[in-house]
Design a protein around this motif. Structure first.
Motif, PDB file in Angstrom:
ATOM      1  N   TYR A 114       0.851  -1.183   0.000  1.00 50.12           N
ATOM      2  CA  TYR A 114       0.000   0.000   0.000  1.00 50.12           C
ATOM      3  C   TYR A 114       0.885   1.231   0.000  1.00 50.12           C
ATOM      4  O   TYR A 114       1.920   1.259   0.663  1.00 50.12           O
ATOM      5  N   SER A 127       1.498   7.648   3.384  1.00 55.12           N
ATOM      6  CA  SER A 127       1.663   6.431   4.179  1.00 55.12           C
ATOM      7  C   SER A 127       1.964   5.260   3.256  1.00 55.12           C
ATOM      8  O   SER A 127       1.675   5.285   2.066  1.00 55.12           O
ATOM      9  N   ASN A 129       2.823   0.683   3.405  1.00 52.35           N
ATOM     10  CA  ASN A 129       2.968  -0.591   4.085  1.00 52.35           C
ATOM     11  C   ASN A 129       3.854  -1.434   3.182  1.00 52.35           C
ATOM     12  O   ASN A 129       3.498  -1.703   2.042  1.00 52.35           O
ATOM     13  N   GLU A 131       6.447  -4.978   2.868  1.00 48.77           N
ATOM     14  CA  GLU A 131       6.648  -6.308   3.434  1.00 48.77           C
ATOM     15  C   GLU A 131       7.894  -6.938   2.816  1.00 48.77           C
ATOM     16  O   GLU A 131       8.087  -6.890   1.591  1.00 48.77           O
ATOM     17  N   THR A 138       7.391  -6.534   8.369  1.00 47.24           N
ATOM     18  CA  THR A 138       6.586  -5.519   7.694  1.00 47.24           C
ATOM     19  C   THR A 138       6.881  -4.163   8.321  1.00 47.24           C
ATOM     20  O   THR A 138       7.209  -4.070   9.504  1.00 47.24           O
ATOM     21  N   SER A 140       5.055  -0.321   8.420  1.00 47.25           N
ATOM     22  CA  SER A 140       3.962   0.587   8.089  1.00 47.25           C
ATOM     23  C   SER A 140       4.321   1.949   8.645  1.00 47.25           C
ATOM     24  O   SER A 140       4.756   2.054   9.795  1.00 47.25           O
TER      25      SER A 140
END
Length: 154
Positions: A114, A127, A129, A131, A138, A140
């Motif tokens: 994201y 923002s 995210n 992985e 991860t 975020s």
């Protein structure tokens, strides 16, 4: 036929005298970096870059800045990057974010699940995210670039 040659010759003589618009690339004015997160395998290095102001013909002034988050492995190799960019106008009594955008890139060891950016008053807000592909790691993060009424970027 002579008239056509005269017109073409006139155009050839006048064109070099016409003013040209030159768009200069914005060069960084100030850049600061700091490690904002770290574990045994990875760290995140945040870099805030401020660019030269645009010339304005009115009472407002414009500033552009970016925040870059680099995910770096323990061998100091950048594995993924998220960058938030914002453009702001300020007058001395108020400021507004007029543009916000983000980019993300990776070498394939990380995936961005994201990413987004938006304007919010005098802030560019972004923002992401991310992985790691070979582990359960991860990251975020929500980040902001803020412009004060006097043009201070943070």
């Amino acid at each position: 036929m002579k008239k056509l040659y005269a017109v073409i010759l006139s155009i050839c003589l006048i064109l070099p005298l016409a003013p040209r618009t030159v768009h200069a690339a914005k060069l960084p004015v100030c850049e600061t970096s700091e490690i904002v997160w770290q574990d045994d395998d990875f760290s995140i290095v945040m870099t805030l870059t401020m660019y030269d102001s645009d010339f304005a013909e009115r009472a407002t002034t414009t500033k552009t800045a970016s925040k870059r988050y680099d995910i770096v492995d323990k061998n100091s190799i950048v594995r993924a990057t998220y960058m938030l960019s914002g453009t702001f106008t300020y007058t001395g009594t108020s400021s507004t974010c007029t543009f916000a955008d983000c980019t993300a890139s990776t070498d394939g060891t990380w995936s961005f699940l994201y990413k987004e950016a938006h304007k919010q008053g005098n802030q560019a807000v972004g923002s992401f995210n991310a992985e790691h592909n070979n582990s359960i790691q991860t990251i975020s993060k929500t980040l902001t670039i803020t412009c004060s009424a006097t043009g201070q970027i943070s």
